[in-house]
Design a protein around this motif. Structure first.
Motif, PDB file in Angstrom:
ATOM      1  N   MET A   1       1.063  -1.311   0.062  1.00  0.00           N
ATOM      2  CA  MET A   1      -0.015  -0.037   0.014  1.00  0.00           C
ATOM      3  C   MET A   1       0.864   1.234  -0.121  1.00  0.00           C
ATOM      4  O   MET A   1       1.927   1.379   0.674  1.00  0.00           O
ATOM      5  CB  MET A   1      -0.832   0.006   1.185  1.00  0.00           C
ATOM      6  N   GLY A   2       0.562   2.218  -0.815  1.00  0.00           N
ATOM      7  CA  GLY A   2       1.372   3.385  -1.014  1.00  0.00           C
ATOM      8  C   GLY A   2       0.674   4.398   0.059  1.00  0.00           C
ATOM      9  O   GLY A   2       0.066   4.422   1.074  1.00  0.00           O
ATOM     10  N   LYS A   3       1.156   5.815  -0.179  1.00  0.00           N
ATOM     11  CA  LYS A   3       1.028   6.791   0.510  1.00  0.00           C
ATOM     12  C   LYS A   3      -0.415   7.217   0.527  1.00  0.00           C
ATOM     13  O   LYS A   3      -1.095   6.979  -0.589  1.00  0.00           O
ATOM     14  CB  LYS A   3       1.768   7.979   0.222  1.00  0.00           C
ATOM     15  N   GLU A   4      -1.355   7.415   1.738  1.00  0.00           N
ATOM     16  CA  GLU A   4      -2.594   7.797   1.598  1.00  0.00           C
ATOM     17  C   GLU A   4      -2.848   9.192   1.897  1.00  0.00           C
ATOM     18  O   GLU A   4      -2.151   9.594   2.749  1.00  0.00           O
ATOM     19  CB  GLU A   4      -3.416   7.070   2.669  1.00  0.00           C
ATOM     20  N   TYR A   5      -3.709   9.784   0.883  1.00  0.00           N
ATOM     21  CA  TYR A   5      -3.722  11.098   0.935  1.00  0.00           C
ATOM     22  C   TYR A   5      -5.094  11.623   1.388  1.00  0.00           C
ATOM     23  O   TYR A   5      -5.910  10.572   1.512  1.00  0.00           O
ATOM     24  CB  TYR A   5      -3.802  11.714  -0.561  1.00  0.00           C
ATOM     25  N   GLN A   6      -5.485  12.805   1.846  1.00  0.00           N
ATOM     26  CA  GLN A   6      -6.672  13.428   2.642  1.00  0.00           C
ATOM     27  C   GLN A   6      -7.141  14.292   1.614  1.00  0.00           C
ATOM     28  O   GLN A   6      -6.445  15.198   0.798  1.00  0.00           O
ATOM     29  CB  GLN A   6      -6.403  13.841   4.099  1.00  0.00           C
ATOM     30  N   THR A   7      -8.491  14.446   1.939  1.00  0.00           N
ATOM     31  CA  THR A   7      -9.176  15.628   1.067  1.00  0.00           C
ATOM     32  C   THR A   7      -8.686  16.886   1.427  1.00  0.00           C
ATOM     33  O   THR A   7      -8.073  17.240   2.582  1.00  0.00           O
ATOM     34  CB  THR A   7     -10.770  15.680   1.608  1.00  0.00           C
ATOM     35  N   GLY A   8      -8.321  17.840   0.569  1.00  0.00           N
ATOM     36  CA  GLY A   8      -7.550  19.072   0.584  1.00  0.00           C
ATOM     37  C   GLY A   8      -6.094  19.105   0.452  1.00  0.00           C
ATOM     38  O   GLY A   8      -5.601  20.155   0.422  1.00  0.00           O
ATOM     39  N   ASP A   9      -5.709  17.801   0.372  1.00  0.00           N
ATOM     40  CA  ASP A   9      -3.931  17.704   0.132  1.00  0.00           C
ATOM     41  C   ASP A   9      -4.016  18.209  -1.237  1.00  0.00           C
ATOM     42  O   ASP A   9      -4.604  18.203  -2.265  1.00  0.00           O
ATOM     43  CB  ASP A   9      -3.628  16.238   0.163  1.00  0.00           C
ATOM     44  N   TRP A  13       0.559  15.480 -10.404  1.00  0.00           N
ATOM     45  CA  TRP A  13       0.510  14.177 -11.152  1.00  0.00           C
ATOM     46  C   TRP A  13       0.912  14.336 -12.940  1.00  0.00           C
ATOM     47  O   TRP A  13       0.890  15.672 -13.188  1.00  0.00           O
ATOM     48  CB  TRP A  13      -0.702  13.421 -11.133  1.00  0.00           C
ATOM     49  N   ASN A  14       1.404  13.539 -13.537  1.00  0.00           N
ATOM     50  CA  ASN A  14       1.839  13.612 -14.751  1.00  0.00           C
ATOM     51  C   ASN A  14       0.502  13.363 -15.661  1.00  0.00           C
ATOM     52  O   ASN A  14      -0.134  12.654 -15.385  1.00  0.00           O
ATOM     53  CB  ASN A  14       2.761  12.530 -15.299  1.00  0.00           C
ATOM     54  N   SER A  15       0.480  14.523 -16.737  1.00  0.00           N
ATOM     55  CA  SER A  15      -0.777  14.045 -17.478  1.00  0.00           C
ATOM     56  C   SER A  15      -0.155  14.108 -18.978  1.00  0.00           C
ATOM     57  O   SER A  15       1.110  14.633 -19.353  1.00  0.00           O
ATOM     58  CB  SER A  15      -1.853  15.215 -17.385  1.00  0.00           C
ATOM     59  N   GLU A  16      -0.868  14.142 -20.068  1.00  0.00           N
ATOM     60  CA  GLU A  16      -0.401  14.174 -21.383  1.00  0.00           C
ATOM     61  C   GLU A  16       0.298  15.786 -21.704  1.00  0.00           C
ATOM     62  O   GLU A  16       1.270  15.918 -22.630  1.00  0.00           O
ATOM     63  CB  GLU A  16      -1.475  14.072 -22.675  1.00  0.00           C
ATOM     64  N   ALA A  17      -0.271  16.611 -21.058  1.00  0.00           N
ATOM     65  CA  ALA A  17       0.378  18.009 -21.060  1.00  0.00           C
ATOM     66  C   ALA A  17       1.472  18.397 -20.123  1.00  0.00           C
ATOM     67  O   ALA A  17       1.977  19.506 -20.315  1.00  0.00           O
ATOM     68  CB  ALA A  17      -0.901  18.931 -20.709  1.00  0.00           C
ATOM     69  N   GLY A  18       1.693  17.297 -19.495  1.00  0.00           N
ATOM     70  CA  GLY A  18       2.771  17.774 -18.494  1.00  0.00           C
ATOM     71  C   GLY A  18       2.576  17.602 -16.954  1.00  0.00           C
ATOM     72  O   GLY A  18       1.514  17.030 -16.762  1.00  0.00           O
ATOM     73  N   ARG A  19       3.353  18.258 -16.212  1.00  0.00           N
ATOM     74  CA  ARG A  19       3.017  18.040 -14.795  1.00  0.00           C
ATOM     75  C   ARG A  19       1.852  18.867 -14.147  1.00  0.00           C
ATOM     76  O   ARG A  19       1.877  20.036 -14.641  1.00  0.00           O
ATOM     77  CB  ARG A  19       4.271  18.296 -13.719  1.00  0.00           C
ATOM     78  N   VAL A  20       0.810  18.530 -13.814  1.00  0.00           N
ATOM     79  CA  VAL A  20      -0.461  19.317 -13.313  1.00  0.00           C
ATOM     80  C   VAL A  20      -0.491  19.052 -11.850  1.00  0.00           C
ATOM     81  O   VAL A  20      -0.058  18.114 -11.095  1.00  0.00           O
ATOM     82  CB  VAL A  20      -1.497  18.698 -13.832  1.00  0.00           C
ATOM     83  N   SER A  64      -0.548   6.050  -6.198  1.00  0.00           N
ATOM     84  CA  SER A  64       0.759   5.783  -6.911  1.00  0.00           C
ATOM     85  C   SER A  64       1.092   6.887  -7.809  1.00  0.00           C
ATOM     86  O   SER A  64       2.336   6.909  -8.101  1.00  0.00           O
ATOM     87  CB  SER A  64       0.808   4.392  -7.350  1.00  0.00           C
ATOM     88  N   ALA A  65       0.032   7.625  -8.368  1.00  0.00           N
ATOM     89  CA  ALA A  65       0.429   8.501  -9.539  1.00  0.00           C
ATOM     90  C   ALA A  65       0.552   9.877  -9.121  1.00  0.00           C
ATOM     91  O   ALA A  65       0.883  10.880  -9.680  1.00  0.00           O
ATOM     92  CB  ALA A  65      -0.645   8.518 -10.443  1.00  0.00           C
ATOM     93  N   LEU A  66       0.315   9.983  -7.763  1.00  0.00           N
ATOM     94  CA  LEU A  66       0.432  11.287  -7.098  1.00  0.00           C
ATOM     95  C   LEU A  66       1.740  11.548  -6.451  1.00  0.00           C
ATOM     96  O   LEU A  66       2.435  10.622  -5.978  1.00  0.00           O
ATOM     97  CB  LEU A  66      -0.895  11.680  -6.100  1.00  0.00           C
TER      98      LEU A  66
END
Length: 71
Positions: A1-9, A13-20, A64-66
């Motif tokens: 299990m990876g890092k768990e994030y919370q609402t408001g964090d 992440w990577n997208s087709e347009a670059g880092r977002v 894992s993508a964040l």
């Protein structure tokens, strides 16, 4: 299990347009429908709805993508 994030964090992440960058608005811990498709999520591997800072587009990603951004 990876890092768990919370609402408001603030994350990036990577997208087709670059880092977002964006803010997590909702955490899914069970399967859900997203834009007509079944998405799989669980307590062990949640998925996150994230609103882009620039475009306000909402995307869904696994943890894992964040990358957490420091304020």
């Amino acid at each position: 299990m990876g890092k768990e994030y919370q609402t408001g964090d603030h994350v990036s992440w990577n997208s087709e347009a670059g880092r977002v960058r964006g803010t997590i608005g909702k955490v899914h811990k069970s399967d859900f429908q997203w834009k007509g498709h079944q998405r799989h999520a669980s307590s062990e591997e949640p998925q996150y709805e994230i609103k882009s800072d620039k475009t306000e587009h909402v995307a869904v990603h696994k943890g894992s993508a964040l990358r957490l951004l420091r304020s």
